[in-house]
Motif scaffolding. Structure first.
Motif, mmCIF file in Angstrom:
data_model
loop_
_atom_site.group_PDB
_atom_site.id
_atom_site.type_symbol
_atom_site.label_atom_id
_atom_site.label_comp_id
_atom_site.label_asym_id
_atom_site.label_seq_id
_atom_site.Cartn_x
_atom_site.Cartn_y
_atom_site.Cartn_z
ATOM 1 N N SER A 171 -33.575 36.328 39.084
ATOM 2 C CA SER A 171 -33.615 35.858 37.697
ATOM 3 C C SER A 171 -32.438 34.906 37.514
ATOM 4 O O SER A 171 -31.772 34.543 38.483
ATOM 5 C CB SER A 171 -33.506 37.048 36.751
ATOM 6 O OG SER A 171 -32.224 37.628 36.893
ATOM 7 N N SER A 172 -32.157 34.527 36.273
ATOM 8 C CA SER A 172 -31.074 33.573 36.043
ATOM 9 C C SER A 172 -29.700 34.152 36.407
ATOM 10 O O SER A 172 -28.762 33.406 36.645
ATOM 11 C CB SER A 172 -31.064 33.138 34.575
ATOM 12 O OG SER A 172 -30.781 34.263 33.771
ATOM 13 N N SER A 173 -29.577 35.461 36.472
ATOM 14 C CA SER A 173 -28.224 36.010 36.648
ATOM 15 C C SER A 173 -27.634 35.626 38.007
ATOM 16 O O SER A 173 -26.455 35.279 38.101
ATOM 17 C CB SER A 173 -28.196 37.520 36.419
ATOM 18 O OG SER A 173 -29.056 38.136 37.312
ATOM 19 N N TYR A 174 -28.434 35.654 39.060
ATOM 20 C CA TYR A 174 -27.913 35.223 40.368
ATOM 21 C C TYR A 174 -27.566 33.728 40.336
ATOM 22 O O TYR A 174 -26.505 33.310 40.804
ATOM 23 C CB TYR A 174 -28.943 35.495 41.481
ATOM 24 C CG TYR A 174 -28.527 34.869 42.799
ATOM 25 C CD1 TYR A 174 -27.672 35.540 43.680
ATOM 26 C CD2 TYR A 174 -28.941 33.577 43.152
ATOM 27 C CE1 TYR A 174 -27.259 34.960 44.864
ATOM 28 C CE2 TYR A 174 -28.527 32.985 44.333
ATOM 29 C CZ TYR A 174 -27.699 33.676 45.188
ATOM 30 O OH TYR A 174 -27.282 33.092 46.357
ATOM 31 N N ILE A 175 -28.435 32.929 39.751
ATOM 32 C CA ILE A 175 -28.197 31.482 39.722
ATOM 33 C C ILE A 175 -26.920 31.181 38.938
ATOM 34 O O ILE A 175 -26.093 30.369 39.356
ATOM 35 C CB ILE A 175 -29.424 30.735 39.131
ATOM 36 C CG1 ILE A 175 -30.637 30.962 40.048
ATOM 37 C CG2 ILE A 175 -29.130 29.233 38.951
ATOM 38 C CD1 ILE A 175 -31.949 30.464 39.502
ATOM 39 N N HIS A 176 -26.739 31.902 37.848
ATOM 40 C CA HIS A 176 -25.521 31.707 37.066
ATOM 41 C C HIS A 176 -24.287 32.138 37.858
ATOM 42 O O HIS A 176 -23.249 31.474 37.830
ATOM 43 C CB HIS A 176 -25.604 32.496 35.761
ATOM 44 C CG HIS A 176 -24.349 32.407 34.949
ATOM 45 N ND1 HIS A 176 -23.857 31.200 34.498
ATOM 46 C CD2 HIS A 176 -23.468 33.359 34.556
ATOM 47 C CE1 HIS A 176 -22.731 31.419 33.841
ATOM 48 N NE2 HIS A 176 -22.461 32.718 33.882
ATOM 49 N N LYS A 177 -24.424 33.222 38.595
ATOM 50 C CA LYS A 177 -23.283 33.735 39.367
ATOM 51 C C LYS A 177 -22.847 32.728 40.436
ATOM 52 O O LYS A 177 -21.662 32.553 40.696
ATOM 53 C CB LYS A 177 -23.684 35.069 40.021
ATOM 54 C CG LYS A 177 -22.481 35.886 40.467
ATOM 55 C CD LYS A 177 -22.895 37.254 40.983
ATOM 56 C CE LYS A 177 -23.024 37.170 42.482
ATOM 57 N NZ LYS A 177 -23.724 38.242 43.120
ATOM 58 N N MET A 178 -23.805 32.042 41.045
ATOM 59 C CA MET A 178 -23.487 31.172 42.183
ATOM 60 C C MET A 178 -23.322 29.696 41.814
ATOM 61 O O MET A 178 -23.080 28.864 42.686
ATOM 62 C CB MET A 178 -24.574 31.285 43.259
ATOM 63 C CG MET A 178 -24.664 32.634 43.939
ATOM 64 S SD MET A 178 -23.058 33.318 44.428
ATOM 65 C CE MET A 178 -22.470 32.058 45.558
ATOM 66 N N SER A 179 -23.503 29.353 40.532
ATOM 67 C CA SER A 179 -23.484 27.931 40.197
ATOM 68 C C SER A 179 -22.956 27.712 38.786
ATOM 69 O O SER A 179 -22.618 28.663 38.086
ATOM 70 C CB SER A 179 -24.900 27.354 40.270
ATOM 71 O OG SER A 179 -25.639 27.734 39.119
ATOM 72 N N SER A 180 -22.924 26.452 38.378
ATOM 73 C CA SER A 180 -22.504 26.186 37.000
ATOM 74 C C SER A 180 -23.582 25.383 36.268
ATOM 75 O O SER A 180 -23.293 24.544 35.443
ATOM 76 C CB SER A 180 -21.177 25.429 37.013
ATOM 77 O OG SER A 180 -21.258 24.353 37.914
ATOM 78 N N TYR A 181 -24.832 25.642 36.598
ATOM 79 C CA TYR A 181 -25.930 24.903 35.967
ATOM 80 C C TYR A 181 -26.267 25.395 34.564
ATOM 81 O O TYR A 181 -26.693 24.621 33.706
ATOM 82 C CB TYR A 181 -27.199 25.003 36.819
ATOM 83 C CG TYR A 181 -27.150 24.189 38.072
ATOM 84 C CD1 TYR A 181 -27.182 22.800 38.001
ATOM 85 C CD2 TYR A 181 -27.070 24.787 39.314
ATOM 86 C CE1 TYR A 181 -27.130 22.030 39.144
ATOM 87 C CE2 TYR A 181 -27.017 24.031 40.467
ATOM 88 C CZ TYR A 181 -27.049 22.652 40.376
ATOM 89 O OH TYR A 181 -26.996 21.902 41.503
ATOM 90 N N CYS A 182 -26.132 26.681 34.362
ATOM 91 C CA CYS A 182 -26.734 27.284 33.170
ATOM 92 C C CYS A 182 -26.097 26.801 31.868
ATOM 93 O O CYS A 182 -26.801 26.616 30.872
ATOM 94 C CB CYS A 182 -26.673 28.810 33.255
ATOM 95 S SG CYS A 182 -27.607 29.449 34.668
ATOM 96 N N SER A 183 -24.786 26.564 31.902
ATOM 97 C CA SER A 183 -24.112 26.251 30.636
ATOM 98 C C SER A 183 -24.628 24.954 30.004
ATOM 99 O O SER A 183 -24.553 24.788 28.792
ATOM 100 C CB SER A 183 -22.601 26.179 30.844
ATOM 101 O OG SER A 183 -22.328 25.199 31.808
ATOM 102 N N THR A 184 -25.162 24.043 30.801
ATOM 103 C CA THR A 184 -25.650 22.782 30.231
ATOM 104 C C THR A 184 -27.175 22.658 30.295
ATOM 105 O O THR A 184 -27.729 21.566 30.216
ATOM 106 C CB THR A 184 -25.023 21.582 30.973
ATOM 107 O OG1 THR A 184 -25.224 21.781 32.380
ATOM 108 C CG2 THR A 184 -23.544 21.457 30.683
#
Ligand code: FAD
Ligand code: DLZ
Ligand code: SF4
Length: 510
Positions: free
Chosen positions: A428-441
């Motif tokens: 889900s988004s939680s792994y992607i958020h943990k490994m990257s900085s895409y989610c904030s924008t």
């Protein structure tokens, strides 16, 4: 005796024993053929890069006084398949013996074997002298086992080839440092700029266009950044060793917008077309660590060695153990089309957009982008594995079926039901958020699961487990997820599933 030797576009190994002796009776042939440019729609950088590397290789052989025939894509007598061209050459020059190096792709292997049956002269297959393992070594090693465990194969390879070993024990006493290799890039950390080449391939691109070959992706034809001869491949290796290896393991799984290669080596193209060998890459890395253990800690080195001595050899072994069936496996019976925007990058999902745009731009994405962004999404979107394979096989500069198929259909899509990996790589988004900085924008909100701005990864993730419960619930590595799912209130489950159904229906608009 007049010998004809075929060199395929991914067999550009100048250290091969074939080339160590010069012999007037031997002629080498390389050919640019439509059977290879058209079996899938390739990225323009991939076609141009391979043609450029092939042409350079042919020139180097000629300069060393070998006899070389080179058939260009628009040559009048080009019959556009290996078989037809070889037959024509045998007739024309009266060759009495045909030799080839074992192709890495099943498809080409079948063609060449067929060819040998239909020509009237004797033929012989030789090893490519590139890989650590034999084609069938993995199949023998795991004889009778349903699941192939990479770690077991890797340890065998370490022992057999004495890499990072002390006698028959692993150096430092520990085999695997994967646990240390999952760091996010710190905020103020600026990685080194990628080392790139400015190869002018404009003439080749003009020829590709003139031939009418259809392709995907972008190219700066005066500045192809990929290595197209051995010297450049070695330069890239040295850059990696001196600037990147010291961070490789730590940030192997990290993703940052616009940092398209981070500390990755980008050696896969040079390795796969055999401009350099896995042995010399590993040797260079081990030597650098030996010389400078303060700069390159052991976990970085082991992480890198595992990719090449472990994963790369493993994937090839699985391919030869399981072809041709592997190419048709579809464990989840998925049949959706690839979303249109995979060909343009036009999606509001920030992480996916960046991965696709850079793939179109550079013909490259690093491993975790391929696995946890695009691959993850396509699996959650219930995409037909055939469609997924076509995309990966075409778009990446390093894509050759023996390594693309096992990674895509196997590791990423779990369409093999667990031959390559023990569980599907979904998140889900939680792994992607943990490994990257895409989610904030991102247009979507990572913490939102349902409603207008819900991150699609969230509902699709639970939909995946729900839909495939019969196939996955008994897998001990997944049991935890079903416990979470079981505990969820039924209204929450219904809301997640209807959100997922909505997104699946509107997938082209995400
Ligand atoms: P680095 O991160 O610098 O790693 C060093 C080397 O290790 C690579 O050059 C490669 O030779 C080897 N390596 C690392 N991981 C793998 C792996 N999983 N399988 C095989 N070799 C590995 N790799 C390809 O070479 N061709 C492909 O077509 C390909 N398709 C892929 C598709 C998917 C869906 C996934 C998840 C992975 C795929 N990979 C493929 C594996 C991996 O992503 C690439 O090898 C890597 O990204 C290449 O970049 P690099 O050279 O900078 O690698
Ligand atoms: C990928 C590729 C392309 C696009 N074109 C050629 C070509 O014109 N001639 C050639 O010899 N090889 C090419 N290749 C690489 C082949 O597909 C590769 O040799 C096979 O994967 C070997 O199994
Ligand atoms: Fe990707 Fe979702 Fe994060 Fe957007 S919110 S970047 S779609 S994980």
């Amino acid at each position: 005796h007049k010998i004809l030797r075929l060199v395929l576009g991914d067999q550009l190994n100048s250290n091969h024993s074939w080339f160590q002796e010069k012999n007037d009776a031997t002629t080498y042939v390389l050919m640019e053929v439509r059977s290879e440019t058209d079996y899938v729609q390739h990225h323009i950088q991939k076609i141009a890069g391979i043609f450029a590397a092939m042409r350079n290789f042919a020139s180097e052989l000629t300069a060393k006084n070998h006899h070389v025939l080179y058939i260009k894509i628009n040559d009048e007598n080009n019959l556009h398949s290996f078989e037809k061209n070889i037959k024509q050459l045998i007739e024309l020059y009266q060759f009495s013996y045909f030799e080839y190096q074992l192709p890495d792709e099943y498809r080409v292997d079948q063609h060449v074997q067929e060819l040998c049956k239909t020509i009237s002269i004797p033929s012989k297959a030789c090893d490519t002298e590139h890989f650590f393992s034999e084609r069938n070594e993995l199949a023998t090693f795991f004889n009778g086992k349903k699941t192939y465990i990479m770690e077991n194969f890797y340890r065998m390879m370490r022992k057999k080839h004495h890499v990072l070993m002390e006698g028959d024990k692993p150096l430092t006493g520990k085999w695997n440092y994967d646990q240390d290799n999952r760091k996010k890039l710190p905020k103020n950390h600026v990685p080194v700029q990628p080392y790139i080449f400015n190869n002018d391939v404009s003439e080749i691109v003009t020829e590709i266009k003139k031939a009418g070959i259809t392709f995907i992706g972008e190219i700066d034809e005066k500045k192809l950044l990929w290595p197209i001869n051995r010297d450049q491949a070695l330069q890239l290796l040295h850059f990696f060793i001196s600037e990147c290896l010291g961070y490789f393991g730590d940030y192997q799984d990290a993703m940052v917008p616009n940092l398209w290669s981070m500390y990755h080596s980008r050696l896969s193209f040079a390795l796969n077309v055999k401009l350099i060998s896995p042995l010399e890459v590993i040797t260079a890395a081990v030597e650098a660590w030996n010389a400078n253990p303060e700069k390159i800690s052991y976990n970085q080195l082991e992480g890198f060695v595992r990719q090449i001595l472990g994963w790369r050899e493993f994937m090839r072994g699985v391919y030869w153990a399981k072809m041709p069936e592997f190419a048709h496996l579809n464990y989840f019976k998925y049949s959706n089309k690839l979303p249109h925007w995979f060909w343009t990058g036009k999606t509001k999902m920030n992480c996916v957009r960046d991965a696709i745009e850079q793939s179109l731009h550079y013909a490259y994405a690093h491993h975790i982008q391929r696995l946890m962004i695009t691959g993850n999404f396509l699996l959650l979107a219930e995409t037909d594995p055939d469609e997924v394979d076509q995309w990966y096989l075409g778009i990446y500069i390093d894509a050759f079926e023996w390594v693309e198929l096992t990674n895509t259909r196997g590791m990423s899509q779990f369409a093999d039901g667990g031959i390559v990996g023990t569980k599907p790589y979904v998140s889900s988004s939680s792994y992607i958020h943990k490994m990257s900085s895409y989610c904030s924008t991102c247009f979507y909100k990572k913490e939102v699961k349902t409603g207008e701005k819900a991150c699609p990864f969230n509902s699709l993730y639970w939909n995946f487990y729900n839909r495939n419960e019969n196939l996955l619930r008994t897998n001990p590595r997944i049991a935890m997820m079903y416990k979470v799912w079981d505990k969820m209130k039924s209204e929450e489950k219904t809301a997640l599933l209807s959100q997922a159904a909505y997104y699946l229906k509107k997938v082209n608009e995400l």
